[in-house]
Write a protein that holds these residues in place. Structure first.
Motif, PDB file in Angstrom:
ATOM      1  N   THR A   1       0.787  -1.183  -0.489  1.00 42.13           N
ATOM      2  CA  THR A   1      -0.029   0.353   0.288  1.00 42.13           C
ATOM      3  C   THR A   1       0.628   1.354   0.052  1.00 42.13           C
ATOM      4  OG1 THR A   1      -0.219  -0.173   2.341  1.00 42.13           O
ATOM      5  CG2 THR A   1      -1.316  -1.461   1.676  1.00 42.13           C
ATOM      6  N   LYS A   2       0.166   2.323   0.167  1.00 41.74           N
ATOM      7  CA  LYS A   2       1.305   3.453   0.070  1.00 41.74           C
ATOM      8  C   LYS A   2       0.711   4.118   1.376  1.00 41.74           C
ATOM      9  CE  LYS A   2       0.539   5.030  -4.234  1.00 41.74           C
ATOM     10  NZ  LYS A   2       0.624   6.343  -5.441  1.00 41.74           N
ATOM     11  N   ASP A   3       0.337   3.273   2.529  1.00 38.45           N
ATOM     12  CA  ASP A   3       0.668   3.254   4.174  1.00 38.45           C
ATOM     13  C   ASP A   3       1.947   4.383   4.099  1.00 38.45           C
ATOM     14  OD1 ASP A   3      -2.370   3.124   4.522  1.00 38.45           O
ATOM     15  OD2 ASP A   3      -1.130   1.080   4.375  1.00 38.45           O
ATOM     16  N   GLY A   4       1.864   5.434   5.013  1.00 36.52           N
ATOM     17  CA  GLY A   4       3.082   6.677   4.899  1.00 36.52           C
ATOM     18  C   GLY A   4       4.137   5.652   6.731  1.00 36.52           C
ATOM     19  N   LEU A   5       3.222   5.197   6.819  1.00 35.08           N
ATOM     20  CA  LEU A   5       4.175   4.887   8.422  1.00 35.08           C
ATOM     21  C   LEU A   5       3.596   2.798   8.757  1.00 35.08           C
ATOM     22  CD1 LEU A   5       5.204   5.922  11.004  1.00 35.08           C
ATOM     23  CD2 LEU A   5       3.069   5.780  12.706  1.00 35.08           C
ATOM     24  N   MET A   6       5.034   2.447   9.135  1.00 35.76           N
ATOM     25  CA  MET A   6       4.700   0.598   9.151  1.00 35.76           C
ATOM     26  C   MET A   6       5.893   0.243  10.414  1.00 35.76           C
ATOM     27  SD  MET A   6       7.320  -0.179   5.799  1.00 35.76           S
ATOM     28  CE  MET A   6       7.500  -1.815   6.587  1.00 35.76           C
TER      29      MET A   6
ATOM     30  N   HIS B   1       8.430   5.277   8.509  1.00 32.81           N
ATOM     31  CA  HIS B   1       8.433   6.339   7.284  1.00 32.81           C
ATOM     32  C   HIS B   1       8.836   5.794   5.692  1.00 32.81           C
ATOM     33  CE1 HIS B   1       8.210   8.100  11.143  1.00 32.81           C
ATOM     34  NE2 HIS B   1       7.746   9.567  10.834  1.00 32.81           N
ATOM     35  N   ARG B   2       7.590   6.487   4.876  1.00 36.43           N
ATOM     36  CA  ARG B   2       7.575   5.558   3.385  1.00 36.43           C
ATOM     37  C   ARG B   2       6.925   6.251   3.041  1.00 36.43           C
ATOM     38  NH1 ARG B   2       4.227   1.720   2.134  1.00 36.43           N
ATOM     39  NH2 ARG B   2       5.410   1.354   1.088  1.00 36.43           N
ATOM     40  N   PRO B   3       7.563   7.028   1.619  1.00 34.04           N
ATOM     41  CA  PRO B   3       6.977   8.121   1.006  1.00 34.04           C
ATOM     42  C   PRO B   3       5.946   7.192  -0.176  1.00 34.04           C
ATOM     43  CG  PRO B   3       8.813   7.022  -0.090  1.00 34.04           C
ATOM     44  CD  PRO B   3       9.149   6.276   1.331  1.00 34.04           C
TER      45      PRO B   3
END
Lengths: 488, 488
Positions: free
Chosen positions: A136-141, A161-163
């Motif tokens: 997914t494009k979720d920004g946090l993991m 943190h994910r772009p």
């Protein structure tokens, strides 16, 4: 090549600049941006035809925390720099660099804002399941903060943190940083491969390079080496990190250690040249529902730990390792997390599975019996402390997955491991390269995987783009100021 | 200090010599002997007040084979260089230096005769039991050749050659080698600590040193660095081999890495700086009669393997590790092999012992149950392949020994590990030091633990005195010939 050139040997320079940055990956871009903002003229050398380096081909995770706006937007308001330090100093260890980690944690909220100001976008939502990379494009993991023993060492808060990109996101980070370099007037000279440092006495005053077969020379008041690690240099691997020989390489193909060697050739210190990151082709969503066993049929770690850490542990086990699942566990894996992986073996009994896998008779039976005993009695895992939510007694029929087979399936069998190097030039907190026998090498800086930075023997995703930019920025600032002080 | 000095900075030299050897341990003595025999004038520098170095404080084992006179006198007539190579290339691995091992095995019979000609005496009898060090003067001992998997890789033949001394025998080896140096006219300058290499362009032409607080300079046509490893240098350990931080040091206190750093300061290559030897305070005679388990209650190796190898495996286990014995096993250990070691814990049941040791409930029970099942059914150890002669079902009452307690007993609890470093300057087969970027450093040689030699990640006793003398001799010969060629 590699050995230094004396200034007296250079008849005339093709280019002159305040700060010369060698390598346009994340560390180089960060150094260039901050040196330019501090008023220095800046040229970046890039061996390939475009900027980005290995950073652009990476997953794009940024290990950030301590209370970033993204963490708060996702409902995690209880992180702080101390809590982040407590986690990271253990997860990157043993033998992590506590001084660098401390500084990194203290500056992490600001670093997040720096990325946003450079144009990196983040979607304000959490991907809440074990994975190498969310679909997914979720920004946090999560990056292992919620697994034992780290959940007892620090308050568990996600910091991956994910772009805003599906899958590999390094290109999005680098597109933003490179555009920022351009907009600030930092020139990038592509297809230009640095070969040697130029010395005036002890001081580094430039580099020689090759561009389309021609020699080209750069005079600089400071040189920042951000040339990456050395996973693509077989001789350096054999000399310094042979554990990665034969395994896959996580790089853009240009991590040849040239910057590290240019430094070593003038008596620069190195540090932790044998430390590596290694990723194993085992699916987190699968192993946490079953078990990961070594070639003796023993478990060796809690399977819900950050996958980079079970990978590193697997690298040092008597192999080959296997993912063991029962039918209920396999069926429970969400389809989006299967990544095309199918069972390599299936069997009605553990004895059959042991025979199929070449494990010692009774070894897997003993391992499963101990696991099931505790699952039944207490629903816990006292041997390795996997979280109770993954614990239930396992029962046949059984499946085994061979991690030597790549994600996506197929028949090709490799080693299952791919990695890169963590050791490099020894630097101080401002990126100045240290010299054998004490002091710094005047005029020389390093950052990113060309340097030894925060990492001990552990690795967490996002710490390479993280420390590369963090200490790259500091090197750029210090270099620009040193140039100004010398000119004043 | 450490950084090189330019020839132009030296006003006049205090001493001039053909071959200057820095460090009078086994490698330095061997280099001096052969350089002198080849006609060169030789000075040895020794930082302490007498010769011997860490070599003199060592056990004195020499790893030799391929059909030595001692092997034959003890009834082992079926060894040869290929068989020795098959063993050593595996036991010193993974990532051992096969080219150096090949040369070493081919020259091993001759090296044994060289030691005898230097005056080292050997008693022609075998000590035939597992031990770190025989309590006798027997000249031959097993060093793991008869344990799995090595007994399947090569014909098992003992190759531990020991000088005629009870216990530690390194002093006997060094007394003979130092006397040979003296008799050949190689001067030893004691209390003289080398500080820096002197350079004329790229060429090493001498060293600066300190003697009783005074500067002293040596001009030499070749310099041989035999300064030992770096286990006594905390900063170098932290940078390059942090796995040894906090553990005991096997050295004479002077293994400060100074020779390695002098080389690095002029752009010499290093190799495998993170590789180490580590010995664990567990008694071979005890563990082979019981088991060695890690902090999760799992076995991890066949306990009858060469103790240096179970030590190395233990170093990388989740600790602490424990020696587990039943009463019959403890009673079976010969008194001479007990070395003052007593049980740390005793218990009627494994459940009690688990609680005493802080092991997860049921972990030791599962390990012993698997062990006993195979001991009963087949008298074998299919998990780790300990030899059948040590296999029988274990039954209570139980004892556990804590290897963190030193041999000899007492209450002091350390880490249980002590070791030294194996990495150092990269050298060719003649001991010439390699330069970053290719080629050799003119005039510079290294041998012994100041260099990276045969070792990969494994270690076998006797290979340090072995490769130190073997490659030290080659360095001495090559240096003397290079001096003559330059003078001709």
């Amino acid at each position: 090549m590699t050995k230094p050139v004396q200034l007296s040997e250079i008849e005339s320079f093709d280019h002159e600049v305040d700060v010369l940055v060698v390598g346009h990956g994340c560390a180089g871009a960060a150094a260039a941006i901050e040196a330019r903002r501090a008023g220095a003229s800046v040229i970046l050398l890039e061996r390939y035809s475009g900027s980005g380096g290995s950073s652009a081909q990476s997953g794009g995770e940024l290990y950030l925390g301590g209370g970033t706006a993204l963490q708060k937007a996702c409902g995690f308001s209880d992180d702080d720099a101390d809590n982040m330090f407590a986690y990271l100093s253990k997860a990157l260890g043993p033998h992590a660099d506590l001084e660098k980690i401390r500084l990194y944690c203290d500056g992490s909220v600001e670093l997040f804002e720096w990325f946003r100001a450079c144009g990196v976008e983040f979607v304000e939502s959490l991907y809440d399941a074990p994975t190498w990379m969310p679909p997914t494009k979720d920004g946090l993991m999560w990056l292992g903060e919620n697994a034992w023993p780290y959940n007892e060492i620090a308050r568990p808060v996600p910091r991956g943190h994910r772009p805003a990109a599906t899958g590999f996101g390094g290109h999005a980070v680098m597109a933003a940083l490179s555009a920022t370099c351009d907009s600030l007037g930092a020139e990038t000279h592509t297809d230009t491969k640095a070969l040697s440092l130029i010395l005036d006495g002890d001081r580094v005053v430039g580099v020689t390079a090759r561009k389309f077969g021609n020699d080209v020379s750069y005079r600089a008041k400071a040189v920042v080496l951000t040339t990456g690690g050395f996973v693509d240099n077989e001789q350096m691997l054999a000399d310094h990190a042979p554990v990665l020989l034969g395994h896959g390489k996580v790089s853009d193909g240009g991590d040849d250690g040239s910057g590290i060697e240019m430094g070593m050739a003038i008596g620069a210190q190195t540090r932790r040249m044998g430390f590596v990151e290694a990723a194993y082709t085992a699916l987190p969503a699968m192993v946490c529902r079953g078990m990961l066993v070594n070639g003796q049929g023993n478990r060796f770690i809690n399977e819900d730990v950050y996958p980079g850490l079970f990978s590193h542990a697997a690298l040092h086990q008597p192999g080959p390792c296997w993912v063991i699942l029962d039918e209920a566990g396999f069926d429970d894996v969400p389809p989006a997390d299967l990544w095309g992986v199918r069972p390599s073996y299936a069997a009605e009994t553990l004895a059959e599975l042991e025979a199929d896998l070449g494990l010692p008779p009774g070894s897997l039976e003993a391992t499963v019996a101990a696991y099931n005993r505790h699952a039944t009695e207490s629903g816990t895992d006292p041997l390795y402390h996997k979280d109770a939510k993954w614990i239930r007694p396992l029962e046949g029929p059984w499946a085994a997955v061979d991690p030597r087979i790549s994600f996506g399936g197929g028949d090709a069998k490799g080693t299952g491991f791919s990695g890169f190097t963590l050791g490099g030039l020894a630097t101080d907190l401002d990126g100045q390269v240290l010299s054998i026998g004490g002091g710094v090498v005047p005029g020389l800086y390093a950052a990113g995987r060309a340097s030894s930075s925060m990492h001990g023997e552990g690795y967490i995703s996002g710490t390479s783009l993280g420390d590369g930019t963090f200490f790259g920025r500091r090197a750029g600032v210090h270099a620009a100021r040193a140039v100004q002080d010398a000119g004043a």
